[in-house]
Design an enzyme around this catalytic site. Structure first.
Site, PDB file in Angstrom:
ATOM      1  N   GLU A  39      24.708   0.870  41.360  1.00 49.84           N
ATOM      2  CA  GLU A  39      24.822   1.490  42.685  1.00 49.84           C
ATOM      3  C   GLU A  39      26.206   2.117  42.880  1.00 49.84           C
ATOM      4  O   GLU A  39      26.331   3.199  43.442  1.00 49.84           O
ATOM      5  CB  GLU A  39      24.544   0.471  43.797  1.00 49.84           C
ATOM      6  N   TYR A 120      23.983   1.893  52.854  1.00 46.12           N
ATOM      7  CA  TYR A 120      23.022   2.255  51.806  1.00 46.12           C
ATOM      8  C   TYR A 120      23.062   1.231  50.668  1.00 46.12           C
ATOM      9  O   TYR A 120      22.033   0.699  50.249  1.00 46.12           O
ATOM     10  CB  TYR A 120      23.343   3.660  51.284  1.00 46.12           C
ATOM     11  N   ASP A 138      19.303   7.665  52.067  1.00 47.04           N
ATOM     12  CA  ASP A 138      20.310   8.634  51.619  1.00 47.04           C
ATOM     13  C   ASP A 138      19.695  10.023  51.742  1.00 47.04           C
ATOM     14  O   ASP A 138      18.636  10.182  52.367  1.00 47.04           O
ATOM     15  CB  ASP A 138      20.751   8.327  50.180  1.00 47.04           C
TER      16      ASP A 138
END
Ligand code: SF4
Length: 344
Positions: A39, A120, A138
């Site tokens: 991520e 996120y 996103d």
């Protein structure tokens, strides 16, 4: 604007994901650490660009403990070429905080307390590794959901779009397999519901997609373009061919790229009789950067430095591999050296 009741859309999406998902290392051998690293690397970077970095990273820093004990310079060096170096430092600090925590974080709320983790990423980690039913939103997800629900609102910026779309996205996520659903949604946006020419015939949501049905999908979402800021950064190229070394400066731009070496920045105005030997243009976020490179005449480079917080260093050519250089500068410097450019 409020979410409409919906029949389950998660089932066809998860079936599609099971059949068509890309084989990615953090999916095939999932662990919490691999999710977190992937991520961080995927922020601002496309999957195909970051894959080699992911493998290299895992070989050197295979878990939170190893990373937490690493030297900061080694962390930044391994990140070289991925850009946005703040991510590397945040990931390093996150590992230290995670190792030190008596109670390890599991919820998105708890993950938000960690360096570099925004909403996120917190949702991605909590859903993928801990089964929390929280949707990720996103740009990809905004696009898919705006088209699916035909949301034609004109948003002033991407942040406003994320905020408005979130409830529509949240109502889609199932209690079962929320992490896979989130990855499927991102995958759909990245591979099928692309910004231009979405391949709707391959989409598991075609039968339910209002934007596709009404022929407006490609025009959605409506988000005002941000103004591109144009900036110029004059660079100084000083090469000592006799000693075989080049002048570089760490953190040459004040407040940016600490720990990373680049060509020094020239004070402005550049002397009128100087002509750039090359001009490089690149885009970073909403900035369009032009970097004319000037050869420093006859040992006068010190007179023309813009920023003297750090002292420039002469780096022997044979040591360039060990020095953390920003990706573009490594490429340019190789080019200059190969062409025999520059002198001091
Ligand atoms: Fe996107 Fe087309 Fe699928 Fe609608 S049908 S979600 S526009 S790919």
């Amino acid at each position: 604007m409020s979410p409409q009741p919906t029949r389950s859309l998660s089932e066809p999406l998860l079936q599609w994901y099971d059949q068509h998902r890309r084989m990615l290392p953090w999916r095939e051998r999932p662990t919490l650490y691999r999710t977190v690293v992937s991520e961080f690397m995927l922020q601002q970077t496309q999957v195909k660009s970051m894959l080699p970095y992911f493998d290299r990273w895992m070989a050197v820093f295979p878990d939170f403990e190893t990373l937490s004990h690493a030297d900061e310079g080694a962390v930044v060096k391994l990140w070289e070429g991925l850009g946005y170096y703040r991510r590397a430092r945040s990931l390093w600090k996150l590992a230290q905080q995670w190792v030190a925590a008596d109670t390890k974080p599991t919820t998105s709320r708890e993950w938000l307390e960690f360096p570099g983790v925004g909403p996120y990423m917190a949702a991605a980690i909590a859903s993928i590794d801990f089964g929390e039913r929280t949707v990720v939103v996103d740009g990809n997800v905004v696009r898919v959901v705006a088209r699916l629900r035909q949301i034609e609102t004109a948003f002033p910026n991407a942040g406003a779009a994320v905020k408005a779309i979130r409830p529509f996205a949240q109502e889609l996520i199932p209690a079962d397999r929320p992490g896979d659903f989130n990855q499927a949604l991102m995958e759909l946006g990245a591979t099928v519901c692309r910004p231009k020419s979405p391949t709707c015939l391959l989409c598991p949501w075609l039968a339910d997609c209002m934007g596709a049905r009404n022929g407006v999908a490609e025009a959605l979402p409506r988000i005002q373009r941000v103004n591109i800021e144009k900036i110029t950064i004059p660079r100084l190229l000083a090469i000592d061919p006799v000693a075989g070394r080049i002048l570089l400066q760490e953190g040459a731009l004040e407040g940016r790229l600490d720990g990373i070496y680049e060509l020094p920045v020239c004070a402005e105005p550049v002397p009128a009789d100087w002509k750039p030997i090359a001009t490089i243009r690149r885009g970073i976020s909403n900035q369009q950067i032009t970097e004319p490179v000037y050869e420093s005449p006859a040992k006068q480079w010190r007179l023309h430095l813009a920023h003297k917080k750090t002292e420039p260093e002469w780096i022997p050519f044979q040591n360039l591999e060990q020095v953390p250089l920003s990706g573009p500068h490594r490429k340019w410097i190789s080019g200059f050296l190969a062409s025999g450019g520059g002198s001091c």
